[in-house]
Design an enzyme around this catalytic site. Structure first.
Site, short mmCIF file in Angstrom:
data_model
loop_
_atom_site.label_atom_id
_atom_site.label_comp_id
_atom_site.label_asym_id
_atom_site.label_seq_id
_atom_site.Cartn_x
_atom_site.Cartn_y
_atom_site.Cartn_z
N SER A 63 0.79 -1.23 0.00
CA SER A 63 0.00 0.00 0.00
C SER A 63 0.82 1.28 0.00
O SER A 63 0.24 2.36 -0.15
CB SER A 63 -0.95 0.01 1.19
OG SER A 63 -2.00 -0.85 0.90
N LYS A 66 0.22 3.40 -2.92
CA LYS A 66 -0.94 4.30 -3.00
C LYS A 66 -0.51 5.78 -2.95
O LYS A 66 -1.19 6.65 -3.49
CB LYS A 66 -1.93 4.01 -1.86
CG LYS A 66 -2.57 2.62 -1.96
CD LYS A 66 -3.33 2.23 -0.69
CE LYS A 66 -3.93 0.84 -0.80
NZ LYS A 66 -4.52 0.35 0.45
N TYR A 189 -3.92 -2.40 -10.17
CA TYR A 189 -3.77 -2.17 -8.72
C TYR A 189 -2.87 -3.24 -8.09
O TYR A 189 -1.97 -2.93 -7.31
CB TYR A 189 -5.17 -2.14 -8.07
CG TYR A 189 -5.11 -2.16 -6.55
CD1 TYR A 189 -4.70 -1.04 -5.84
CD2 TYR A 189 -5.44 -3.31 -5.84
CE1 TYR A 189 -4.61 -1.07 -4.46
CE2 TYR A 189 -5.36 -3.35 -4.47
CZ TYR A 189 -4.95 -2.23 -3.77
OH TYR A 189 -4.86 -2.26 -2.40
N TYR A 241 -4.70 3.20 8.10
CA TYR A 241 -6.04 2.59 8.24
C TYR A 241 -6.66 2.98 9.57
O TYR A 241 -6.55 4.13 9.99
CB TYR A 241 -5.95 1.06 8.08
CG TYR A 241 -5.18 0.66 6.86
CD1 TYR A 241 -5.63 1.07 5.60
CD2 TYR A 241 -4.02 -0.08 6.93
CE1 TYR A 241 -4.93 0.74 4.46
CE2 TYR A 241 -3.32 -0.41 5.79
CZ TYR A 241 -3.78 0.00 4.56
OH TYR A 241 -3.08 -0.32 3.44
N VAL A 259 1.17 -3.72 3.83
CA VAL A 259 1.15 -5.03 4.50
C VAL A 259 2.40 -5.87 4.21
O VAL A 259 2.59 -6.92 4.81
CB VAL A 259 -0.11 -5.88 4.19
CG1 VAL A 259 -1.35 -5.28 4.83
CG2 VAL A 259 -0.29 -6.10 2.71
#
Ligand code: GLU
Length: 305
Positions: A63, A66, A189, A241, A259
């Site tokens: 992530s 992102k 993605y 998160y 992760v």
């Protein structure tokens, strides 16, 4: 400040934490790592580098990608992007479906999975089949390394086990918030998540966010100052998160986790940091990595507060 000494102290103090937490295995290929590994890298705006541990070893950025795709989306879009993805913390797990349904397919922010999928979709609408190459070229250029690539095993493993992410993209498609084919969106993605980089490469790649959007390596303006501020604000409020509040409380820096076990963070106007320790806490963030960054800001006083 003697950053090398600070890193060496952290490496020593972090040892007991390296055995705590659990490596991500919902993407099976991600479990094939040295579970107690540790690396940490710092680079300042004068391009001085400091490293400890396996700082040249590449791992799955997941992530953290992102941040890079959101930067590319903001290079192309302004307010219209925020109609499709919000800028509020979610207070939910990174791959939660519940909120997405009652908020009509508009993800809370670009750093949860659904929001990152919309960001990638917005890039696909512009760059079509060249989108992944475009993302990869951008990452290669900001980390000054043409060899960076993605891990095919991790990518295949994500595709094979990505039911929940497929559910997210299908749900958003049903709300007309996905413009391209769901298969192209999810493949792009997953590829961006499977890019592998070291802490040395990732810290360098984040440097522009410590420098108002300008890459200090070649003075290229990657994003304007206002947008760089927004990316950092979103990392501070949404980068971890449903543990984003806890990370801000303990570390006090804008940061983004993945992760794969990596966390990147920036000290505005000073430096970028990356830490790697693959065992995760319950919210899917590196457990020892978070602690290491907490130690860094406590020892140096370099938090934004
Ligand atoms: N590829 C992972 C997923 O979509 C990224 C999650 C993360 O790094 O937090 O499930």
């Amino acid at each position: 400040m003697n950053y090398q000494k600070v890193l060496e102290e952290i490496q020593e103090e972090i040892q007991p934490y390296l055995k705590k937490g659990k490596v991500a295995d919902y993407i099976p290929a991600l479990a094939n790592v040295k579970k107690n590994d540790f690396a940490m890298s710092i680079i300042d705006l004068d391009l001085n580098e400091y490293h400890v541990g396996s700082s040249q070893k590449e791992f799955s950025i997941q992530s953290i990608s992102k941040v890079f795709t959101f930067t590319l989306a903001l290079q192309n879009y302004s307010k219209e992007l925020y109609k499709r993805v919000g800028h509020e913390p979610s207070g939910n797990a990174f791959n939660s479906l519940i909120q997405l349904e009652y908020e009509n397919g508009i993800p809370r922010n670009p750093f949860i999975n659904a929001g990152a999928v919309v960001t990638t979709d917005s890039l696909l609408s512009i760059y079509k089949e060249t989108t992944f190459d475009y993302i990869l070229q951008f990452i290669r250029s900001i980390s000054d390394n043409k060899k960076i690539t993605f891990d095919k095993d991790v990518y295949t493993s994500e595709l094979k086990h990505g039911y929940r992410n497929l559910a997210l993209v299908n749900m958003m498609k049903s709300f007309n918030n996905i413009e391209n084919l769901t298969s192209s969106v999810i493949e792009t993605y997953f590829k961006q998540c499977s890019i592998k980089m070291s802490t040395a490469e990732l810290s360098k790649a984040m440097l522009f966010l410590a420098n108002h959007g300008v890459n200090p390596i070649n003075d290229e303006v990657l994003i304007n100052e206002q947008k760089a501020k927004r990316i950092n604000s979103l990392m501070l409020t949404c980068g971890h998160y449903d543990a984003s509040g806890d990370f801000a409380y303990r570390v006090g820096l804008p940061g983004k986790s993945g992760v794969g076990g990596g966390i990147v963070a920036v000290v505005p106007k000073k430096l970028a940091i990356c830490v790697y320790a693959p065992r995760l806490n319950k919210q899917g963030n590196s457990l020892a990595g978070t602690k290491a960054l907490e130690l860094f800001t406590s020892k140096t006083g370099l938090s934004i507060f």
